[in-house]
Enzyme design. Structure first.
Site, PDB file in Angstrom:
ATOM      1  N   GLU A   1      23.313  45.980   0.966  1.00  0.00           N
ATOM      2  CA  GLU A   1      23.520  45.077  -0.008  1.00  0.00           C
ATOM      3  C   GLU A   1      22.851  45.744  -1.599  1.00  0.00           C
ATOM      4  O   GLU A   1      21.368  45.414  -1.323  1.00  0.00           O
ATOM      5  CB  GLU A   1      23.788  44.440  -0.291  1.00  0.00           C
ATOM      6  CG  GLU A   1      23.885  43.471  -1.320  1.00  0.00           C
ATOM      7  CD  GLU A   1      24.068  42.194  -1.511  1.00  0.00           C
ATOM      8  OE1 GLU A   1      22.946  41.253  -1.470  1.00  0.00           O
ATOM      9  OE2 GLU A   1      25.232  41.306  -2.218  1.00  0.00           O
TER      10      GLU A   1
ATOM     11  N   LYS B   1      20.601  22.434  -5.877  1.00  0.00           N
ATOM     12  CA  LYS B   1      18.846  22.997  -6.336  1.00  0.00           C
ATOM     13  C   LYS B   1      19.258  24.506  -6.789  1.00  0.00           C
ATOM     14  O   LYS B   1      19.438  24.918  -6.005  1.00  0.00           O
ATOM     15  CB  LYS B   1      18.399  23.279  -4.843  1.00  0.00           C
ATOM     16  CG  LYS B   1      16.780  23.598  -5.263  1.00  0.00           C
ATOM     17  CD  LYS B   1      16.404  24.351  -3.546  1.00  0.00           C
ATOM     18  CE  LYS B   1      16.755  25.513  -3.777  1.00  0.00           C
ATOM     19  NZ  LYS B   1      15.783  26.973  -4.061  1.00  0.00           N
TER      20      LYS B   1
ATOM     21  N   GLY C   1      24.311  33.208  -1.829  1.00  0.00           N
ATOM     22  CA  GLY C   1      23.405  33.736  -1.224  1.00  0.00           C
ATOM     23  C   GLY C   1      23.186  34.599  -0.706  1.00  0.00           C
ATOM     24  O   GLY C   1      23.851  35.009  -0.202  1.00  0.00           O
TER      25      GLY C   1
ATOM     26  N   GLU D   1      28.628  31.538   0.862  1.00  0.00           N
ATOM     27  CA  GLU D   1      28.839  32.795  -0.447  1.00  0.00           C
ATOM     28  C   GLU D   1      27.834  33.746  -0.825  1.00  0.00           C
ATOM     29  O   GLU D   1      26.975  33.485  -1.155  1.00  0.00           O
ATOM     30  CB  GLU D   1      29.687  32.024  -1.943  1.00  0.00           C
ATOM     31  CG  GLU D   1      30.153  30.814  -2.192  1.00  0.00           C
ATOM     32  CD  GLU D   1      31.588  31.509  -1.726  1.00  0.00           C
ATOM     33  OE1 GLU D   1      31.864  33.211  -2.028  1.00  0.00           O
ATOM     34  OE2 GLU D   1      32.856  31.169  -1.812  1.00  0.00           O
TER      35      GLU D   1
ATOM     36  N   CYS E   1      27.580  39.835  -6.511  1.00  0.00           N
ATOM     37  CA  CYS E   1      27.427  39.875  -5.355  1.00  0.00           C
ATOM     38  C   CYS E   1      29.021  40.815  -4.703  1.00  0.00           C
ATOM     39  O   CYS E   1      28.729  41.022  -4.279  1.00  0.00           O
ATOM     40  CB  CYS E   1      28.012  38.688  -5.062  1.00  0.00           C
ATOM     41  SG  CYS E   1      29.368  37.483  -6.035  1.00  0.00           S
TER      42      CYS E   1
ATOM     43  N   ALA F   1      21.189  36.896   5.136  1.00  0.00           N
ATOM     44  CA  ALA F   1      20.178  36.009   5.132  1.00  0.00           C
ATOM     45  C   ALA F   1      19.630  34.909   5.779  1.00  0.00           C
ATOM     46  O   ALA F   1      19.534  34.072   6.609  1.00  0.00           O
ATOM     47  CB  ALA F   1      18.476  36.981   5.733  1.00  0.00           C
ATOM     48  N   THR F   2      19.797  34.272   4.062  1.00  0.00           N
ATOM     49  CA  THR F   2      19.045  33.016   4.519  1.00  0.00           C
ATOM     50  C   THR F   2      20.442  31.942   4.761  1.00  0.00           C
ATOM     51  O   THR F   2      20.354  30.890   5.292  1.00  0.00           O
ATOM     52  CB  THR F   2      18.900  32.254   2.865  1.00  0.00           C
ATOM     53  OG1 THR F   2      18.057  33.008   2.287  1.00  0.00           O
ATOM     54  CG2 THR F   2      18.871  31.419   2.238  1.00  0.00           C
TER      55      THR F   2
HETATM   56  P1  NAD Z   1      18.133  34.091  -1.538  1.00  0.00           P
HETATM   57  O1  NAD Z   1      19.361  33.905   0.379  1.00  0.00           O
HETATM   58  O2  NAD Z   1      16.946  34.501  -1.445  1.00  0.00           O
HETATM   59  O3  NAD Z   1      18.105  32.090  -2.393  1.00  0.00           O
HETATM   60  C1  NAD Z   1      19.750  31.368  -2.418  1.00  0.00           C
HETATM   61  C2  NAD Z   1      18.916  30.577  -2.397  1.00  0.00           C
HETATM   62  O4  NAD Z   1      18.988  29.967  -1.214  1.00  0.00           O
HETATM   63  C3  NAD Z   1      18.145  30.019  -3.799  1.00  0.00           C
HETATM   64  O5  NAD Z   1      18.163  28.586  -4.250  1.00  0.00           O
HETATM   65  C4  NAD Z   1      16.638  30.219  -2.542  1.00  0.00           C
HETATM   66  O6  NAD Z   1      15.486  29.253  -2.720  1.00  0.00           O
HETATM   67  C5  NAD Z   1      17.309  28.872  -1.344  1.00  0.00           C
HETATM   68  N1  NAD Z   1      17.053  29.277  -0.005  1.00  0.00           N
HETATM   69  C6  NAD Z   1      15.425  30.488   0.469  1.00  0.00           C
HETATM   70  N2  NAD Z   1      15.480  29.792   1.627  1.00  0.00           N
HETATM   71  C7  NAD Z   1      16.102  29.547   1.825  1.00  0.00           C
HETATM   72  C8  NAD Z   1      16.602  28.585   3.086  1.00  0.00           C
HETATM   73  N3  NAD Z   1      15.622  28.631   4.432  1.00  0.00           N
HETATM   74  N4  NAD Z   1      17.158  27.516   3.225  1.00  0.00           N
HETATM   75  C9  NAD Z   1      18.258  26.644   2.168  1.00  0.00           C
HETATM   76  N5  NAD Z   1      18.144  27.330   0.999  1.00  0.00           N
HETATM   77  C10 NAD Z   1      16.849  28.137   0.689  1.00  0.00           C
HETATM   78  O7  NAD Z   1      19.279  34.617  -2.748  1.00  0.00           O
HETATM   79  P2  NAD Z   1      19.057  35.260  -3.476  1.00  0.00           P
HETATM   80  O8  NAD Z   1      17.919  36.156  -3.442  1.00  0.00           O
HETATM   81  O9  NAD Z   1      18.844  34.451  -4.758  1.00  0.00           O
HETATM   82  O10 NAD Z   1      20.456  35.573  -3.987  1.00  0.00           O
HETATM   83  C11 NAD Z   1      20.760  37.329  -3.955  1.00  0.00           C
HETATM   84  C12 NAD Z   1      22.494  36.841  -2.985  1.00  0.00           C
HETATM   85  O11 NAD Z   1      22.711  36.116  -3.416  1.00  0.00           O
HETATM   86  C13 NAD Z   1      22.616  38.537  -2.959  1.00  0.00           C
HETATM   87  O12 NAD Z   1      22.987  38.852  -1.811  1.00  0.00           O
HETATM   88  C14 NAD Z   1      24.265  38.157  -3.280  1.00  0.00           C
HETATM   89  O13 NAD Z   1      25.255  39.298  -2.874  1.00  0.00           O
HETATM   90  C15 NAD Z   1      24.324  36.925  -3.151  1.00  0.00           C
HETATM   91  N6  NAD Z   1      25.559  36.256  -4.015  1.00  0.00           N
HETATM   92  C16 NAD Z   1      26.529  35.756  -3.614  1.00  0.00           C
HETATM   93  C17 NAD Z   1      27.293  35.927  -4.215  1.00  0.00           C
HETATM   94  C18 NAD Z   1      29.109  35.281  -3.617  1.00  0.00           C
HETATM   95  O14 NAD Z   1      29.225  34.255  -4.246  1.00  0.00           O
HETATM   96  N7  NAD Z   1      28.897  35.995  -2.519  1.00  0.00           N
HETATM   97  C19 NAD Z   1      26.785  34.744  -5.539  1.00  0.00           C
HETATM   98  C20 NAD Z   1      26.094  35.483  -6.058  1.00  0.00           C
HETATM   99  C21 NAD Z   1      24.936  36.113  -5.223  1.00  0.00           C
END
Ligand code: NAD
Length: 478
Positions: free
Chosen positions: A382, A178, A229, A251, A285, A232-233
């Site tokens: 962040e 997804k 992501g 991650e 990230c 928080a999520t």
């Molecule tokens: P997000 O957590 O808002 O969303 C990520 C994904 O999770 C999306 O597909 C979203 O639809 C889904 N999602 C939302 N609520 C959910 C739930 N309750 N249960 C399951 N899935 C859910 O993150 P974002 O804003 O899309 O991404 C930015 C963040 O990702 C930043 O904090 C960044 O640092 C992090 N990130 C981490 C890495 C890593 O490898 N460590 C890489 C890239 C981005």
């Protein structure tokens, strides 16, 4: 920013992939081009029924896929990489339209993802002999888990899908993938390539909102979640996965420090530090998010970074002259703007930027900030945008304490003329990856992941691949 004429016609040529069939839905997602701030495409959004059918298809495809050899699965993954390279330019243009990053970086994201995929399938997961004596032979084997749910964010949709996807497939699992609702399109086009290469049901791709992510994490037919992501999520994912005791790889976000020692030539390293901080307009990230510079080189480093910021051209990623594209979405844009306002309110000094341009598009220029209170949002949170604080230190222990004084622990770097000392300092950073005289260098053969609240588990390398498998001891009495 001038509007592009071709953005007017709404693109709708996207489908979900379930059990080898490309499907429509009566729900949809509108996708915004962040350089224009307007909707340019519409794609289907999956319902619970789509998810149930995708999981059923993945479960049905699992036994045959599991029973293939690593070599057979590797051959199909290499075919996938080849098809990706053939379609690279077309996919990259779509990626730039939905994500905003400069076209050359979209091409690089896909090319690098393909190369990493090829790299990963060269890694062996052998049966390990633990004991072999007169009485017993004990070995450790690894078997696939079943169905893996992969959930990705919007900052690098292709590379962040490919890492977990190839890990899951190569180790014998089937997948429900997804993408983020902000950037579903390139992943859906990629699904068409996946459908050409893999047997029906082995990979299923569903676009959808956050609700679909939650349904995936709670679904009893899914055995593991690989989530990339926000922190928080990530916490919600872990809590939800607990109900079915799913395996989880998280991650998450970072607040990466770079410690710049007094023995560097600021001009020689400024370009690298600037790029590692501002690439993808800071929406990475593992981007450098705090720069700690020794007082001896502080002013010279600030000057050299300002020179880099002045050279960087901000604009539509489709313009070949662009170095930095827009913020990917309005939610993130508003968050970064509120951090800029908080930083101003606290009296910090902007060496570059500071003003928020009028739209259209979610553009912000690169902003370098000094004289900032360590407790301010820009240092503590962040920021995930093109604004970076440069903080002064005179004592290394103090710099390390401040660098580690965060709940994040993704990565960090040390910049010095003395690499031996650099390695010693790097080892004291409380992170998953600490680099010396570089930042953001990753590979298929090197584990990547976060310490503290930046994640759980590792991706890539044999260590990462094994997290898509169940260890099983086979103990034989002789
Ligand atoms: P997000 O957590 O808002 O969303 C990520 C994904 O999770 C999306 O597909 C979203 O639809 C889904 N999602 C939302 N609520 C959910 C739930 N309750 N249960 C399951 N899935 C859910 O993150 P974002 O804003 O899309 O991404 C930015 C963040 O990702 C930043 O904090 C960044 O640092 C992090 N990130 C981490 C890495 C890593 O490898 N460590 C890489 C890239 C981005």
């Amino acid at each position: 920013m001038a509007k592009r004429a071709e953005s007017v016609a709404l693109r709708t040529d996207f489908s979900l992939l379930i059990g080898g069939s490309l499907e429509a839905s009566d729900r949809h997602l509108d996708v915004i081009n962040p350089a224009l701030g307007e909707i340019f495409a519409r794609c289907p959004a999956a319902t619970r029924d789509h998810l149930d059918r995708a999981v059923k298809a993945a479960r049905a495809a699992f036994p045959a896929w599991r029973d293939k050899s690593f070599a057979e699965r590797a051959a199909l993954i290499k075919k996938m990489s080849q098809r990706l390279r053939e379609k690279q330019n077309e996919l990259a243009e779509l990626l730039t339209r939905e994500q905003g990053k400069p076209l050359a970086q979209s091409v690089a994201e896909i090319d690098r993802g393909a190369a990493q995929s090829d790299g990963m399938v060269g890694i062996e997961i052998p049966v390990e002999t633990l004991v072999d004596d007169k009485e017993r032979h004990i070995e450790l084997r690894y078997r696939p888990l079943g169905v893996v749910g992969i959930i990705t964010p919007w900052n690098a949709p292709m590379s962040l899908a490919l890492g977990p996807l190839v890990s899951a497939l190569y180790t014998g699992n089937t997948v429900v993938l997804k993408p983020s609702p902000y950037t579903p399109l390139t992943t859906l086009k990629f699904a068409e390539l996946l459908n050409e290469v893999f047997p029906a049901g082995v990979v299923n791709v569903l676009a959808g909102g956050d609700d679909l992510g939650a349904w995936i994490t709670e679904h009893a037919g899914i055995d593991k979640i690989s989530f990339t992501g926000s922190v928080a999520t990530g916490k919600k994912v872990l809590a939800s996965a607990a109900a079915t005791l799913k395996r989880v790889t998280l991650e998450l976000g970072g607040n990466d420090p770079a410690i710049v020692m007094d023995d560097v030539d600021p001009k020689a390293i400024a370009k690298k530090i600037f790029f590692a901080s501002f690439v993808n307009s800071g929406q990475v990230c593992m981007a450098i998010k705090r720069i700690y510079a020794h007082e001896k080189i502080y002013d010279a480093l600030c000057d050299a970074l300002v020179a880099e910021a002045r050279k960087a051209k901000v604009g539509d990623g489709l313009d070949p002259a662009t170095d930095l594209g827009p913020i990917q979405n309005k939610m993130q844009y508003d968050k970064v703007v509120s951090i800029i306002e908080d930083t101003k309110k606290r009296g910090a000094r902007f060496l570059t930027g500071g003003d928020v341009p009028n739209g259209p598009g979610y553009f912000l220029p690169p902003m370098l900030v000094t004289d900032i209170d360590e407790g301010s949002r820009l240092v503590q949170e962040e920021q995930f945008g093109p604004i970076v604080p440069i903080l002064k230190f005179s004592n290394l222990d103090d710099a390390l304490r401040r660098a580690n004084d965060t709940r994040y622990g993704l990565s960090g770097s040390v910049w010095t003329g003395d690499v031996k000392r650099g390695a010693e300092i790097a080892a004291k950073l409380e992170v998953g990856t600490a680099w010396v005289n570089q930042h953001r260098a990753t590979s298929a053969f090197v584990p990547f992941g976060g310490a503290k609240e930046s994640g759980l588990g590792r991706q890539y390398s044999a260590l990462g691949l094994k997290s898509y498998m169940e260890p099983e001891v086979v103990s034989i009495a002789k």
